[in-house]
Design a protein around this motif. Structure first.
Motif, short mmCIF file in Angstrom:
data_model
loop_
_atom_site.label_atom_id
_atom_site.label_comp_id
_atom_site.label_asym_id
_atom_site.label_seq_id
_atom_site.Cartn_x
_atom_site.Cartn_y
_atom_site.Cartn_z
N GLY A 301 0.79 -1.23 0.00
CA GLY A 301 0.00 0.00 0.00
C GLY A 301 0.82 1.27 0.00
O GLY A 301 1.65 1.51 -0.86
N GLU A 302 0.58 2.12 1.02
CA GLU A 302 1.23 3.43 1.10
C GLU A 302 2.57 3.39 1.81
O GLU A 302 3.25 4.42 1.90
CB GLU A 302 0.28 4.43 1.75
N SER A 303 2.95 2.23 2.35
CA SER A 303 4.34 2.06 2.79
C SER A 303 5.17 1.81 1.55
O SER A 303 4.68 1.28 0.54
CB SER A 303 4.46 0.89 3.77
N THR A 304 6.44 2.20 1.58
CA THR A 304 7.27 2.03 0.39
C THR A 304 7.57 0.55 0.16
O THR A 304 7.53 -0.27 1.08
CB THR A 304 8.57 2.82 0.52
N ALA A 305 7.86 0.24 -1.09
CA ALA A 305 8.13 -1.15 -1.50
C ALA A 305 9.46 -1.20 -2.24
O ALA A 305 9.50 -1.36 -3.46
CB ALA A 305 6.99 -1.67 -2.38
N PRO A 306 10.57 -1.08 -1.51
CA PRO A 306 11.87 -1.16 -2.19
C PRO A 306 12.02 -2.51 -2.88
O PRO A 306 11.54 -3.52 -2.38
CB PRO A 306 12.88 -0.98 -1.06
N PRO A 307 12.70 -2.55 -4.04
CA PRO A 307 12.76 -3.81 -4.81
C PRO A 307 13.74 -4.83 -4.26
O PRO A 307 13.63 -6.01 -4.57
CB PRO A 307 13.19 -3.34 -6.20
N ASP A 308 14.72 -4.41 -3.45
CA ASP A 308 15.78 -5.33 -3.02
C ASP A 308 15.25 -6.36 -2.03
O ASP A 308 14.61 -6.02 -1.02
CB ASP A 308 16.91 -4.54 -2.36
N ILE A 309 15.54 -7.62 -2.30
CA ILE A 309 15.06 -8.72 -1.45
C ILE A 309 15.53 -8.59 0.00
O ILE A 309 14.72 -8.79 0.93
CB ILE A 309 15.47 -10.08 -2.05
N PRO A 310 16.80 -8.25 0.29
CA PRO A 310 17.23 -8.17 1.70
C PRO A 310 16.46 -7.16 2.53
O PRO A 310 16.48 -7.25 3.77
CB PRO A 310 18.72 -7.78 1.58
N GLU A 311 15.79 -6.20 1.89
CA GLU A 311 14.98 -5.24 2.65
C GLU A 311 13.87 -5.92 3.44
O GLU A 311 13.32 -5.34 4.38
CB GLU A 311 14.34 -4.22 1.69
N TYR A 312 13.53 -7.15 3.06
CA TYR A 312 12.37 -7.83 3.65
C TYR A 312 12.78 -8.99 4.55
O TYR A 312 11.92 -9.80 4.93
CB TYR A 312 11.43 -8.29 2.55
N SER A 313 14.06 -9.07 4.89
CA SER A 313 14.46 -10.08 5.87
C SER A 313 13.86 -9.73 7.22
O SER A 313 13.61 -8.55 7.52
CB SER A 313 15.98 -10.15 5.98
N GLN A 314 13.63 -10.74 8.05
CA GLN A 314 13.08 -10.46 9.38
C GLN A 314 14.02 -9.57 10.18
O GLN A 314 13.57 -8.73 10.96
CB GLN A 314 12.81 -11.78 10.11
N GLU A 315 15.30 -9.74 10.01
CA GLU A 315 16.25 -8.90 10.73
C GLU A 315 16.05 -7.43 10.37
O GLU A 315 15.99 -6.55 11.25
CB GLU A 315 17.68 -9.33 10.42
N GLN A 316 15.93 -7.13 9.07
CA GLN A 316 15.75 -5.75 8.63
C GLN A 316 14.37 -5.22 9.00
O GLN A 316 14.21 -4.07 9.42
CB GLN A 316 15.95 -5.63 7.12
N ILE A 317 13.35 -6.07 8.87
CA ILE A 317 11.99 -5.65 9.23
C ILE A 317 11.93 -5.25 10.71
O ILE A 317 11.32 -4.23 11.08
CB ILE A 317 10.98 -6.79 8.94
#
Length: 566
Positions: A301-317
């Motif tokens: 949605g209105e949160s950003t959606a960066p394309p890089d896969i590591p952005e979505y690791s649990q550590e980064q989240i």
């Protein structure tokens, strides 16, 4: 001559009035210990009328004797099969979990009350044991009193000296009811217990789920039992709440919705959802005195959606979530998650416990990372997780899910009720074989009960903004998440914790949660049997009750400065 009218109903206890029943816990323990299917059941029932189960249910031996014999029988059976008894095995475990986790089935209890008001006699006929285990009688005294006040008589096999499926116990029940077989309806979760009752002339119902059983009971009794469903709680719409945005770092911004004042409770959604999936919980929690923040997770949605896969690791989240709290000036929150949001909740409890007051998860269990088995091999051993392998190749699932966002959402987000199911159902175990998640479904599926037109349109708009790549990238960090979790495999989340499981979730099945109390010492467990994966949407009133009751029990949070507002 006309058959006598039906005027009495016999209910089994475990699996009918209390759910889940013993069979569920036997199966779940077999799964947890990687034992052959029916290993525990076969050991328990081996010997027919002289099996440990049959002798205990007739009162010939006590529960502790049954458990001792079951333990010996399991070890003999393992030896004959050439397998090892797993570490941590305990024959008492299924019975202990039954005692701790079985809950009264409110809809069935309500139906029994309606039947009594319409002149029916209601009776419990259950196989039971003389409980000398020292763990407290089952059912507990308070529940036993409640049942006795509503079911007369309460017939327990161990006090009668006969047990199901012995035909004698059914004749005994008929004598107690002063009824002819044709006047009686009998509900049980085991077919072998129903057959002798049918042979006597009773009408029988095999209870596989409460909804279907109530439908059958309504038809056989001629009494309206299903009536209007429980009213839905008051939901909020996007315009009913305040909206905020927090810049985490350049290129990453999180959107959230907010309502209420008081201690902060943060709600984290899963895939493929929106902050609006909490629309029934936000007003109820705000009315109860909480400041409710429903986070739109990264990639949605209105949160950003960066394309890089590591952005979505649990550590980064989790790092991003800590920054989110810091920038809002919130020292600690109660964190509630569903699906992937539940994974975030457990990982925050492991790695950042100082930022949480308590943690709750809908559907998603916690298990410590296992270094002995590669995570991808472990997932491959669970057919229900096949779809996650389909999600791995960037671009493939995106193309399918983004082709027609409305169709995607109407197929994926549906309730478990018979009326809302699509033909064939959603099979998560054969996605790669079929060549896609949505293959075989109609191009224009009927609307979902869980997404009325205004909410569906909002979801569609949000996914058109974000696409599905960010949401799918959460699944592309399985190995990174495992390697991070290995660092914490010896930790035990010590916060007050709640897990709510759903009996009809095809992926996050309740069996995956068994044994959690060993790793989460302050865990409370609640179960909603007639519910699929989308728990807070499908059973919102029950979820609200569970959450509010749990929240009331939490120790008070000391006051702190800087509880910022939008």
């Amino acid at each position: 001559m006309a058959a006598p009218a039906r005027r009495a109903v016999l209910f089994d206890l475990g699996g009918v009035l209390l759910t889940p029943g013993l069979q569920h816990f036997l199966s779940s323990c077999e799964s947890e210990w990687a034992l052959p299917r029916n290993f525990l059941r076969d050991a328990l029932f081996s010997g027919g009328s002289q099996s440990p189960y049959s002798r205990a249910s007739r009162g010939h031996i006590t529960l502790s004797q049954l458990l001792s014999e079951l333990d010996s029988g399991c070890r003999r059976r393992a030896l004959s099969l050439g397998i090892a008894i797993p570490e941590g095995f305990s024959a008492s475990r299924p019975f202990q979990e039954l005692r701790e986790r079985a809950r009264i089935q409110g809809r069935m209890l309500r139906a029994a009350g309606i039947l009594r008001r319409n002149g029916f006699r209601t009776c419990i006929l259950t196989n039971s044991f003389l409980d000398d285990s020292g763990s407290g009688n089952f059912p507990p005294a308070a529940l036993r009193r409640r049942l006795r006040s509503q079911f007369q008589p309460l017939l327990e096999s161990c006090r009668i000296g006969m047990s199901k499926p012995d035909p004698g116990i059914y004749r005994h029940a008929l004598e107690q009811l002063q009824a002819q077989p044709q006047e009686v309806i009998f509900l049980d979760e085991l077919e072998e217990n129903l057959e002798p009752a049918r042979e006597l002339g009773m009408a029988t119902i095999l209870v596989r789920d409460t909804e279907s059983a109530l439908r059958d009971l309504q038809e056989l009794s001629g009494i309206q039992l299903l009536g209007p469903e429980e009213p839905l709680p008051t939901p909020c719409a996007p315009g009913d709440v305040a909206h905020g945005y927090v810049s985490i770092r350049p290129g990453v911004r999180l959107h959230f919705a907010e309502l209420g004042q008081g201690p902060v409770i943060c709600l984290c959604h899963g895939f493929p959802e929106s902050w609006l999936s909490w629309r029934f919980q936000i007003p109820a929690l705000a009315d109860a005195g909480f400041r409710v923040i429903a986070l739109e997770m990264k990639g949605y949605g209105e949160s950003t959606a960066p394309p890089d896969i590591p952005e979505y690791s649990q550590e980064q989240i989790c790092k991003d979530f800590v920054t989110f709290l810091d920038k809002l000036g919130i020292p600690r929150v109660i964190l509630v998650g569903h699906d992937w949001g539940g994974a975030v909740a457990w990982n925050m409890a492991l790695f950042y416990p100082e930022r949480l007051r308590a943690v709750a998860s809908l559907n998603t269990p916690y298990r410590p990372a296992d270094p002995s088995v590669d995570i991808m091999e472990k997932l491959e051993s669970h057919p229900a997780f096949d779809y996650q392998f389909y999600f791995q190749e960037p671009g493939v699932a995106e193309a399918e899910l983004e082709k027609d966002v409305g169709r995607t959402l109407k197929i994926l987000i549906r309730s478990s009720s018979r009326e809302d199911r699509l033909p064939g159902g959603l099979d998560m175990s054969r996605v790669r074989e079929k060549g896609g998640l949505l293959v075989g479904f109609p191009e224009n599926p009927p609307g979902s009960r869980l997404l009325p037109p205004p909410e569906l349109e909002y979801y569609i708009q949000q996914f058109r903004k974000s696409g599905f790549r960010g949401a799918l990238n959460w699944y592309r960090n399985i190995r990174a998440n495992w390697e991070w979790a290995l660092r914490a495999r010896h930790r035990k989340p010590s916060l007050p914790a709640l897990l709510v499981t759903a009996g009809k979730d095809p992926v996050l099945a309740p069996a995956l949660s068994h044994g959690m109390e060993r790793w989460v010492p302050r865990l409370q467990w609640r179960h909603i049997q007639d519910c699929g994966h989308w728990t807070q949407l499908e059973r919102p009133a029950e979820v609200n009750r569970i959450l509010l009751e749990w929240l009331e029990q939490l120790p008070p949070d000391p006051p702190f400065p800087g509880n910022s507002k939008l």
